[in-house]
Scaffold this active site. Sequence first.
Site, PDB file in Angstrom:
ATOM      1  N   ASP A 168       0.845  -1.175   0.005  1.00  0.00           N
ATOM      2  CA  ASP A 168      -0.005   0.298   0.281  1.00  0.00           C
ATOM      3  C   ASP A 168       0.548   1.979  -0.515  1.00  0.00           C
ATOM      4  O   ASP A 168       0.802   1.560  -1.179  1.00  0.00           O
ATOM      5  CB  ASP A 168      -0.888   0.298   1.086  1.00  0.00           C
ATOM      6  CG  ASP A 168      -2.051  -0.657   1.487  1.00  0.00           C
ATOM      7  OD1 ASP A 168      -2.099  -1.837   0.429  1.00  0.00           O
ATOM      8  OD2 ASP A 168      -2.961  -0.761   2.079  1.00  0.00           O
ATOM      9  N   GLU A 226      -5.321   1.793  10.218  1.00  0.00           N
ATOM     10  CA  GLU A 226      -6.408   1.036   9.825  1.00  0.00           C
ATOM     11  C   GLU A 226      -7.253   0.429  10.200  1.00  0.00           C
ATOM     12  O   GLU A 226      -6.570  -0.374  11.005  1.00  0.00           O
ATOM     13  CB  GLU A 226      -5.776   0.587   8.682  1.00  0.00           C
ATOM     14  CG  GLU A 226      -5.322   1.051   7.211  1.00  0.00           C
ATOM     15  CD  GLU A 226      -5.197   0.533   6.306  1.00  0.00           C
ATOM     16  OE1 GLU A 226      -5.242  -0.967   6.405  1.00  0.00           O
ATOM     17  OE2 GLU A 226      -5.028   1.523   5.334  1.00  0.00           O
ATOM     18  N   SER A 237      -8.969   0.504   6.154  1.00  0.00           N
ATOM     19  CA  SER A 237      -7.968  -0.209   4.916  1.00  0.00           C
ATOM     20  C   SER A 237      -8.847  -0.656   3.741  1.00  0.00           C
ATOM     21  O   SER A 237     -10.203  -0.724   3.642  1.00  0.00           O
ATOM     22  CB  SER A 237      -8.003  -2.547   5.297  1.00  0.00           C
ATOM     23  OG  SER A 237      -7.991  -2.591   4.118  1.00  0.00           O
TER      24      SER A 237
HETATM   25 FE1  FES Z   1       0.311  -5.467   0.911  1.00  0.00          FE
HETATM   26 FE2  FES Z   1      -1.906  -5.829   1.305  1.00  0.00          FE
HETATM   27  S1  FES Z   1      -0.614  -4.850  -0.308  1.00  0.00           S
HETATM   28  S2  FES Z   1      -0.883  -5.996   3.145  1.00  0.00           S
END
Ligand code: FES
Length: 572
Positions: A133, A462, A488
């Site tokens: 992410d 998150e 998330s």
């Molecule tokens: Fe790494 Fe989801 S892309 S935890």
Amino acid sequence: MKKKSLKWRSGLLTGTAGGSDWVKRAAARAMLRAVNFRDEDFLKPIVTVACPFTNATPCNAHLLTLGETVSLEIEKQGGKPFLFGTPVITDGESMGMEGMKYSLVSRDLIADCIESMHESYQADGLIALCGCDKTIPAAAMGLARNNSIGLVLYGGSILPGRLNGKDLTVVSIFEAIGSKSAGKMTDKDFHDVECASCPGNGACGGMYTANTMASALEVLGISLPYSSSNLAVDSQNRLSRDKLADCRKSAEALFLLLEKGIRARDILTGKAFENAVTFVLAIGGSTNAVLHLLAIAREAGVKLDLSDFSKLAEKVPLIGNFKPFGKYVMEDLHKIGGVPMVMKMLFEKGLLNGSCLTVTGKTVAENLKETGKRPAGQDVVYSLEKPLAAKNCHIRILYGSLAPEGAVIKLAGSGITRHRGPARVFDQEESALEAILAGKIKKGECLIIRYEGPKGGPGMREMLSPSSALMGAGLGREVALLTDGRFSGGTHGIMVGHISPEAVDGGLIALVRDGDIINIDADSRTVDLEVAQSEIKKRKAAWKKPKAKYPRGVLAKYARLVGSASEGAVTS
Ligand code: FES
């Protein structure tokens, strides 16, 4: 391309051949010779390759191979690659722990690493790799900050796991935790989900934050067409053929950008950000995109604020049927034409600006000329005429007494736009999760999780564990979760995040007490605390700002520097 006729900035490092600085830079050249530079290499452009590799997570475990492959392609193009590592904090593994506080922190830290390496070596071009992410917005932030010449290459997403004929993702196991705790799942079924959810390398497969942001960067034009939906690996866990091709094409594109002198801010314009926001709303992307696009825009010197999300949402229906709320994963988008296919749909309806420049050296409209139309007979991406949900049905920006500077709600076409109920207040994520798993949360309640904002957490964790636990316990449509933290990309349910000002700054969320009535009305875009002003005044007078949780180290530094979530929670 006449590479040798161009003057490279890296001449400042190595000395310009025959120039007055040639003698002075001899020590740098001597050291570079020890890392395989030969005489002719000092005439070549230096390209930094930012590589957030770690073997700690499938999201980025293949990035070293990716970085080495890109480096070889840069050599083939006549450049000299400087491959370097950056941190990676994987949300899926640190979720629900103290360690998760480093996640958003790492976004800005990675951007700082990219800036430091690129600027200190006076490199000419930059290819920023990314996977998990935070590494994705960080890659664009690193490019935008100093208006570098370069592009982003996403490592690609994981193949879906399969169990009993169903696709699984990492969120399947988070939801299984809720089901198991609610007594709805056997030990064996639970273990089976755990073993099948993540079959190999690559970022999480649904339209969670990684795929949302990778797609957003492709739409922004700072990564190559198709590169965000091309999968990371094949069924043998080797780099996929498409990803290998992305490495070659990215190196070729970089040298075109160098030749033409096209810089990051030529691409990252206000119109390009509008395109990215439009795409995120249409595809059903993560609420984290709000935070990250605001942050990238800020680094690019572009004015983008929460009102732009509200304005664009009025025009854009929800057409993506992706997990967490929908049926499909990134591989399914890949099979029907990837991000360009969706861009073409939006462009043909006048929802996307075609004049924006991209890293191909062409405009969006030019890139889309050869792109195929939406295939009929599939429900991965709905048509704009008959969307999955109407306009303004995905992400909405809320304001109100509880969030005078804004908050974000993800509706994801759920149809639930209102919730009014008594508050249950928790000062950290862990205690809220404990209460859910112990069955102490009742239908109709509003769970407040506070002191989890950018400064207060610090790090704006998150809330996937509590939100998934609510889903798993069957309370996803009955209980609202409100926080100054974030969610998330895997979260669904009635979730209001990014509440600003945050609790540690004395925002009203800090004054909520158990039993207070909270009213969420996404139709009127409001979120309010229904408590008399006189009572709020009393509580405010009695409120004391809590002491900083971390006296030293990265988190302490971050808490001192970070800004409001309503402005992207940036540190620079
Ligand atoms: Fe790494 Fe989801 S892309 S935890």
